[in-house]
Scaffold this motif. Sequence first.
Motif, PDB file in Angstrom:
ATOM      1  N   TYR A   1      14.898  -2.931   5.207  1.00  0.00           N
ATOM      2  CA  TYR A   1      13.880  -1.869   5.177  1.00  0.00           C
ATOM      3  C   TYR A   1      14.582  -0.531   4.956  1.00  0.00           C
ATOM      4  CZ  TYR A   1      15.636  -1.051   9.842  1.00  0.00           C
ATOM      5  OH  TYR A   1      16.483  -0.800  10.889  1.00  0.00           O
ATOM      6  N   THR A   2      13.804   0.449   4.564  1.00  0.00           N
ATOM      7  CA  THR A   2      14.332   1.800   4.471  1.00  0.00           C
ATOM      8  C   THR A   2      13.206   2.774   4.818  1.00  0.00           C
ATOM      9  OG1 THR A   2      15.596   3.321   3.093  1.00  0.00           O
ATOM     10  CG2 THR A   2      13.870   2.103   1.972  1.00  0.00           C
ATOM     11  N   ILE A   3      13.573   3.964   5.233  1.00  0.00           N
ATOM     12  CA  ILE A   3      12.549   4.926   5.674  1.00  0.00           C
ATOM     13  C   ILE A   3      12.502   6.112   4.719  1.00  0.00           C
ATOM     14  CG2 ILE A   3      11.891   6.491   7.563  1.00  0.00           C
ATOM     15  CD1 ILE A   3      13.318   4.404   9.415  1.00  0.00           C
ATOM     16  N   VAL A   4      11.306   6.468   4.295  1.00  0.00           N
ATOM     17  CA  VAL A   4      11.135   7.648   3.439  1.00  0.00           C
ATOM     18  C   VAL A   4      10.340   8.665   4.247  1.00  0.00           C
ATOM     19  CG1 VAL A   4      10.282   8.531   1.225  1.00  0.00           C
ATOM     20  CG2 VAL A   4      11.040   6.140   1.404  1.00  0.00           C
ATOM     21  N   ARG A   5      10.991   9.761   4.577  1.00  0.00           N
ATOM     22  CA  ARG A   5      10.322  10.810   5.365  1.00  0.00           C
ATOM     23  C   ARG A   5       9.449  11.654   4.450  1.00  0.00           C
ATOM     24  NH1 ARG A   5      10.891   9.342  10.630  1.00  0.00           N
ATOM     25  NH2 ARG A   5      12.933   8.410  10.873  1.00  0.00           N
TER      26      ARG A   5
ATOM     27  N   MET B   1      12.928  12.934  -7.970  1.00  0.00           N
ATOM     28  CA  MET B   1      13.704  12.638  -6.768  1.00  0.00           C
ATOM     29  C   MET B   1      15.167  12.382  -7.156  1.00  0.00           C
ATOM     30  SD  MET B   1      12.911   9.788  -3.902  1.00  0.00           S
ATOM     31  CE  MET B   1      12.780  10.369  -2.238  1.00  0.00           C
ATOM     32  N   ASP B   2      16.065  12.985  -6.400  1.00  0.00           N
ATOM     33  CA  ASP B   2      17.504  12.900  -6.649  1.00  0.00           C
ATOM     34  C   ASP B   2      17.974  11.431  -6.679  1.00  0.00           C
ATOM     35  OD1 ASP B   2      20.264  13.098  -6.421  1.00  0.00           O
ATOM     36  OD2 ASP B   2      20.110  14.984  -5.295  1.00  0.00           O
ATOM     37  N   ILE B   3      18.776  11.084  -7.665  1.00  0.00           N
ATOM     38  CA  ILE B   3      19.249   9.699  -7.799  1.00  0.00           C
ATOM     39  C   ILE B   3      20.127   9.285  -6.610  1.00  0.00           C
ATOM     40  CG2 ILE B   3      21.253  10.242  -9.321  1.00  0.00           C
ATOM     41  CD1 ILE B   3      18.917   7.183  -9.656  1.00  0.00           C
TER      42      ILE B   3
ATOM     43  N   ILE C   1       6.413   5.246  -6.947  1.00  0.00           N
ATOM     44  CA  ILE C   1       6.691   4.261  -8.009  1.00  0.00           C
ATOM     45  C   ILE C   1       8.183   4.263  -8.373  1.00  0.00           C
ATOM     46  CG2 ILE C   1       6.213   3.640 -10.436  1.00  0.00           C
ATOM     47  CD1 ILE C   1       3.880   3.137  -8.492  1.00  0.00           C
ATOM     48  N   LYS C   2       8.757   5.470  -8.425  1.00  0.00           N
ATOM     49  CA  LYS C   2      10.177   5.557  -8.782  1.00  0.00           C
ATOM     50  C   LYS C   2      11.030   4.835  -7.729  1.00  0.00           C
ATOM     51  CE  LYS C   2      13.660   8.777 -10.330  1.00  0.00           C
ATOM     52  NZ  LYS C   2      13.998  10.146 -10.625  1.00  0.00           N
ATOM     53  N   ILE C   3      10.720   5.085  -6.460  1.00  0.00           N
ATOM     54  CA  ILE C   3      11.508   4.435  -5.396  1.00  0.00           C
ATOM     55  C   ILE C   3      11.335   2.914  -5.477  1.00  0.00           C
ATOM     56  CG2 ILE C   3      11.796   4.178  -2.887  1.00  0.00           C
ATOM     57  CD1 ILE C   3      10.747   7.085  -2.616  1.00  0.00           C
ATOM     58  N   VAL C   4      10.071   2.479  -5.515  1.00  0.00           N
ATOM     59  CA  VAL C   4       9.799   1.029  -5.472  1.00  0.00           C
ATOM     60  C   VAL C   4      10.404   0.320  -6.686  1.00  0.00           C
ATOM     61  CG1 VAL C   4       7.950  -0.705  -5.480  1.00  0.00           C
ATOM     62  CG2 VAL C   4       7.762   1.275  -3.993  1.00  0.00           C
ATOM     63  N   SER C   5      10.379   0.997  -7.839  1.00  0.00           N
ATOM     64  CA  SER C   5      10.928   0.316  -9.019  1.00  0.00           C
ATOM     65  C   SER C   5      12.451   0.181  -8.948  1.00  0.00           C
ATOM     66  CB  SER C   5      10.472   0.979 -10.323  1.00  0.00           C
ATOM     67  OG  SER C   5      10.853   2.311 -10.296  1.00  0.00           O
ATOM     68  N   HIS C   6      13.087   0.934  -8.048  1.00  0.00           N
ATOM     69  CA  HIS C   6      14.521   0.717  -7.829  1.00  0.00           C
ATOM     70  C   HIS C   6      14.781  -0.395  -6.805  1.00  0.00           C
ATOM     71  CE1 HIS C   6      15.238   4.467 -10.029  1.00  0.00           C
ATOM     72  NE2 HIS C   6      16.482   4.055 -10.118  1.00  0.00           N
ATOM     73  N   LEU C   7      13.759  -0.799  -6.082  1.00  0.00           N
ATOM     74  CA  LEU C   7      13.942  -1.814  -5.027  1.00  0.00           C
ATOM     75  C   LEU C   7      13.531  -3.218  -5.480  1.00  0.00           C
ATOM     76  CD1 LEU C   7      12.623   0.223  -1.939  1.00  0.00           C
ATOM     77  CD2 LEU C   7      14.931   0.115  -2.868  1.00  0.00           C
ATOM     78  N   ILE C   8      12.654  -3.268  -6.486  1.00  0.00           N
ATOM     79  CA  ILE C   8      12.180  -4.565  -6.974  1.00  0.00           C
ATOM     80  C   ILE C   8      12.698  -4.768  -8.394  1.00  0.00           C
ATOM     81  CG2 ILE C   8      10.092  -5.762  -7.797  1.00  0.00           C
ATOM     82  CD1 ILE C   8       8.628  -4.808  -5.386  1.00  0.00           C
TER      83      ILE C   8
ATOM     84  N   LYS D   1      -0.411   5.287  -7.777  1.00  0.00           N
ATOM     85  CA  LYS D   1       0.037   5.981  -9.012  1.00  0.00           C
ATOM     86  C   LYS D   1       1.014   7.106  -8.698  1.00  0.00           C
ATOM     87  CE  LYS D   1      -4.325   5.317 -11.402  1.00  0.00           C
ATOM     88  NZ  LYS D   1      -5.553   5.919 -10.904  1.00  0.00           N
ATOM     89  N   ASN D   2       1.368   7.262  -7.421  1.00  0.00           N
ATOM     90  CA  ASN D   2       2.256   8.354  -7.015  1.00  0.00           C
ATOM     91  C   ASN D   2       3.643   8.169  -7.654  1.00  0.00           C
ATOM     92  OD1 ASN D   2       4.431   9.419  -5.148  1.00  0.00           O
ATOM     93  ND2 ASN D   2       2.623  10.387  -4.244  1.00  0.00           N
ATOM     94  N   LYS D   3       4.041   9.180  -8.445  1.00  0.00           N
ATOM     95  CA  LYS D   3       5.274   9.041  -9.247  1.00  0.00           C
ATOM     96  C   LYS D   3       6.504   8.818  -8.370  1.00  0.00           C
ATOM     97  CE  LYS D   3       4.179  11.204 -13.585  1.00  0.00           C
ATOM     98  NZ  LYS D   3       3.319  12.381 -13.695  1.00  0.00           N
ATOM     99  N   LYS D   4       6.552   9.570  -7.243  1.00  0.00           N
ATOM    100  CA  LYS D   4       7.719   9.463  -6.361  1.00  0.00           C
ATOM    101  C   LYS D   4       7.814   8.037  -5.781  1.00  0.00           C
ATOM    102  CE  LYS D   4       9.447  11.639  -2.151  1.00  0.00           C
ATOM    103  NZ  LYS D   4       9.142  12.698  -1.170  1.00  0.00           N
TER     104      LYS D   4
END
Length: 252
Positions: free
Chosen positions: A18-22, A1-3, A84-91, A79-82
């Motif tokens: 909050y944020t929305i992921v389509r 996913m694009d940074i 996990i990547k998003i959540v690890s930038h939020l926490i 275990k979804n990589k996308k």
Amino acid sequence: MDIEVIKKLKKDYHENGYTIVRGLVSKAHINDAKEDLNKEISKLVKNKKLRSRDINYTNDQINSIHSMSGWSWTKKLQKNKKLIKIVSHLIKGKLENYGAELFAKPANVGLPAPLHQDNYFWCLKNNEALTVWIALDKANDKNGGVFYFQKSHKLGLLEHVQSFAPGTSQKIKYPDGLNIFKKYSPSLNPGDCIIHNSYVVHGSDKNISNSPRVGWTLRFKAKDNKIDPMRKKQYEKELVFQIKMRKKSARI
Ligand SMILES: O=C(O)CCC(=O)C(=O)O
């Protein structure tokens, strides 16, 4: 996913709570998950795997299940990589799974969720925790979609009182003060998700429409964000009391 996309999600999350992921989950996977969900629910109910606090009904239909960690689709998505990547930038810090729930909200009879902050229920010491709310159906302000008070996470943890509402047993004590915040109800398609902060005030209305509004949630927290034992004790005491009262009124 694009940074750059991640940066935008992070900015929204910190600004609004909050944020929305389509399209987090594809339509095909949503259809498979929904088919499997019915089997999972039958299994849970038939095998009496759920405590009474873990399942709530409305007009003999399931309104919510608060223990969906064992479902194979929950394990898959954790275990979804996308994601996990998003959540690890939020926490901040190491991530930890913190359970999964189902807010089934059936057509015509789905129950409202009173205004609350998730961390009031979770009793965690800080705000490094969030919910990923995934739409399994279309969800909007017509069928009891979740709404948010934008930026209300900045208030910190607010006082709650017992709601006596099955599924969300506590509600904000002084809701009038929230009028200063913009209320926003996202319109979601199946597979879209909202990621909300554990301090943002949110809720949902009754589902009076003819369309069901099934939402599946995954929760994450920072590993070092621990439960406050005093708050947990008080919360559990009030929950047990409410369940006792519910059983008593069902007998009358
Ligand atoms: O789905 C709903 O109506 C309520 C969901 C909720 O309160 C939550 O995910 O924290």
